[in-house]
Enzyme design. Structure first.
Site, short mmCIF file in Angstrom:
data_model
loop_
_atom_site.label_atom_id
_atom_site.label_comp_id
_atom_site.label_asym_id
_atom_site.label_seq_id
_atom_site.Cartn_x
_atom_site.Cartn_y
_atom_site.Cartn_z
N ARG A 229 0.86 -1.19 0.00
CA ARG A 229 0.00 0.00 0.00
C ARG A 229 0.90 1.23 0.00
NH1 ARG A 229 -3.67 -2.44 -1.61
NH2 ARG A 229 -5.71 -2.81 -0.66
N HIS A 277 -1.11 0.82 -9.67
CA HIS A 277 -1.84 -0.05 -8.74
C HIS A 277 -2.58 -1.15 -9.52
CE1 HIS A 277 -4.02 -0.33 -4.59
NE2 HIS A 277 -3.98 -1.52 -5.20
P1 NDP Z 1 -1.81 -11.58 4.29
O1 NDP Z 1 -2.64 -11.10 5.44
O2 NDP Z 1 -1.94 -12.99 3.84
O3 NDP Z 1 -0.28 -11.32 4.57
C1 NDP Z 1 0.17 -10.19 5.22
C2 NDP Z 1 1.48 -10.57 5.89
O4 NDP Z 1 2.04 -9.38 6.44
C3 NDP Z 1 1.30 -11.57 7.01
O5 NDP Z 1 2.19 -12.63 6.83
C4 NDP Z 1 1.66 -10.77 8.25
O6 NDP Z 1 2.37 -11.48 9.23
C5 NDP Z 1 2.58 -9.71 7.70
N1 NDP Z 1 2.62 -8.55 8.57
C6 NDP Z 1 1.60 -7.90 9.17
N2 NDP Z 1 2.04 -6.87 9.88
C7 NDP Z 1 3.39 -6.88 9.76
C8 NDP Z 1 4.41 -6.07 10.26
N3 NDP Z 1 4.16 -5.04 11.11
N4 NDP Z 1 5.69 -6.33 9.90
C9 NDP Z 1 5.97 -7.38 9.09
N5 NDP Z 1 5.03 -8.21 8.59
C10 NDP Z 1 3.76 -7.95 8.92
O7 NDP Z 1 -2.13 -10.58 3.07
P2 NDP Z 1 -1.92 -10.82 1.52
O8 NDP Z 1 -0.61 -11.46 1.31
O9 NDP Z 1 -3.12 -11.45 0.93
O10 NDP Z 1 -1.90 -9.30 1.01
C11 NDP Z 1 -0.92 -8.42 1.49
C12 NDP Z 1 -1.22 -6.99 1.06
O11 NDP Z 1 -0.98 -6.84 -0.32
C13 NDP Z 1 -2.68 -6.55 1.21
O12 NDP Z 1 -2.95 -6.19 2.55
C14 NDP Z 1 -2.75 -5.38 0.27
O13 NDP Z 1 -2.44 -4.18 0.95
C15 NDP Z 1 -1.69 -5.68 -0.76
N6 NDP Z 1 -2.25 -5.96 -2.08
C16 NDP Z 1 -1.94 -5.13 -3.12
C17 NDP Z 1 -2.43 -5.37 -4.36
C18 NDP Z 1 -2.06 -4.49 -5.49
O14 NDP Z 1 -2.67 -4.60 -6.57
N7 NDP Z 1 -1.06 -3.63 -5.35
C19 NDP Z 1 -3.30 -6.51 -4.64
C20 NDP Z 1 -3.58 -7.31 -3.49
C21 NDP Z 1 -3.06 -7.04 -2.26
P3 NDP Z 1 1.73 -12.71 10.05
O15 NDP Z 1 1.80 -13.89 9.11
O16 NDP Z 1 2.64 -12.82 11.18
O17 NDP Z 1 0.32 -12.31 10.38
C1 OXD Z 2 -6.19 -5.41 -3.17
C2 OXD Z 2 -5.73 -4.46 -4.19
O1 OXD Z 2 -6.00 -5.17 -1.98
O2 OXD Z 2 -6.06 -4.66 -5.39
O3 OXD Z 2 -6.76 -6.45 -3.55
O4 OXD Z 2 -5.03 -3.52 -3.86
#
Ligand code: NDP
Ligand code: OXD
Length: 314
Positions: A229, A277
């Site tokens: 993000r 994005h």
């Molecule tokens: P998940 O919830 O599966 O993974 C998020 C990971 O981040 C988890 O493993 C979590 O750790 C870790 N995490 C949370 N807080 C912290 C921290 N403070 N420091 C380090 N690690 C941390 O989410 P997704 O993988 O499905 O998606 C991740 C993000 O990708 C979404 O939240 C979204 O913002 C972004 N995204 C962007 C898109 C785009 O088009 N640009 C599309 C889709 C998603 P733990 O395993 O310990 O909980």
């Molecule tokens: C999502 C994105 O969070 O597209 O799925 O950013």
């Protein structure tokens, strides 16, 4: 039963059409049509206007149409209802494609070679290092980060992840907990951020962190790739660090303000790649089908999948 579709920033029509074809027994209405708020049972949403959900007194569950739910949690009036977010191969594979492509482009010097081509210069300098000499570090190694990590490994990259909770990812070297964060950064040539935006992660991609990245790598300086993000990154810090050599390059799919304003120096910076994005968009075909599976589960009293935790914010 009525499903309200509330989508901002994406074309709404394909979603309405897909939901209507998958849910012939439900009424499917757009947020832009006239509807009775008390008649809405479910909402399928992407960045709904803040306050909209609080105005639906009989809502049972929220089917979020993206993976990151930060926009929902930024709504101070959000009621306490189950929220299912997207975890679907279609979206995951799109993200892995994007991450692998940009890691390979950085490793092979694709931007540099493009500039050489533009100048009609036949580059006869050294070959790019093999991927195995490039250390990729993934911060935010959840569903998307873990899949990208595995695919980067297939290409030969030296991949590691950092997880504050100590989670393990099969086949990937993991650094766990706050005490291992600096060691993780110190072995990272390409930092890939797939973090969720939470109170803890806002602004985490800043000068102090960039200064901890490896300076002895095969690419001649650390590279930031962020598709998590925009709120994770301090854009002024990225620009300053690119200009003073703390960072060699940045590949950004997300921005503090989206769409990225014309006035942003990121657009034309020679060492910045901007994508709009779109690293992993939600495809109406696949993602509406996923949301409908969650709705059907809820209707029949079975648990929905991938419920987000409001305390963690993701
Ligand atoms: P998940 O919830 O599966 O993974 C998020 C990971 O981040 C988890 O493993 C979590 O750790 C870790 N995490 C949370 N807080 C912290 C921290 N403070 N420091 C380090 N690690 C941390 O989410 P997704 O993988 O499905 O998606 C991740 C993000 O990708 C979404 O939240 C979204 O913002 C972004 N995204 C962007 C898109 C785009 O088009 N640009 C599309 C889709 C998603 P733990 O395993 O310990 O909980
Ligand atoms: C999502 C994105 O969070 O597209 O799925 O950013």
């Amino acid at each position: 039963m009525t499903l309200l579709v509330a989508i901002s920033g994406w074309p709404e029509e394909p979603w309405l059409a897909r939901f209507r074809s998958l849910l012939p027994d439900l009424k499917v209405v757009s947020q832009h049509a006239e509807y009775d708020p008390a008649a809405i049972d479910y909402i399928a949403a992407w960045k709904p206007p803040h306050g909209l959900i609080a105005g639906l007194p009989n809502l049972k569950a929220i089917l979020y149409l993206g993976a990151g739910v930060d926009h929902l949690f930024a709504d101070p009036s959000l009621p306490d209802l189950p929220i299912s977010r997207v975890v679907d191969d279609d979206l995951t594979l799109r993200m892995s494609e994007w991450v692998v492509m940009h890691c390979l482009m950085q490793q092979r010097g694709a931007e540099f070679l493009r500039r050489e081509q533009d100048a009609k210069r036949w580059f006869d300098g050294p070959d790019a290092p093999l991927a195995s000499r490039v250390r990729v570090g993934i911060m935010g190694i959840g569903v998307l980060g873990a899949d990208a990590a595995k695919k980067l490994k297939v290409m030969g990259f030296d991949v590691a992840g950092w997880s504050p909770s100590g989670r393990s990812v099969e086949g990937i070297e993991m650094f766990a907990g706050a005490q291992m964060r600096d060691a993780f950064l110190a072995r990272t040539d390409i930092l890939v951020s797939l973090l969720p935006l939470t109170e803890e992660t806002r602004g985490i991609l800043n000068t102090a962190l960039f200064r901890k990245l490896a300076r002895d790598g095969a690419l001649g300086g650390p590279i930031l790739i962020n598709a998590g993000r925009g709120g994770l990154q301090k854009e002024a810090d990225i620009l300053a660090c690119l200009d003073d050599g703390t960072l060699k390059a940045a590949v950004l799919d997300v921005f503090e303000i989206e769409p990225l304003p014309d006035s942003s120096p990121l657009w034309l910076h020679p060492n910045v790649t901007v994508t709009p994005h779109n690293s992993a968009g939600s495809d109406p075909e696949a993602v509406a089908a996923y949301a409908v599976r969650q709705l059907r589960a809820h209707q029949s009293g079975r648990p929905m999948q991938n419920i987000v935790d409001p305390r963690r914010g993701y």
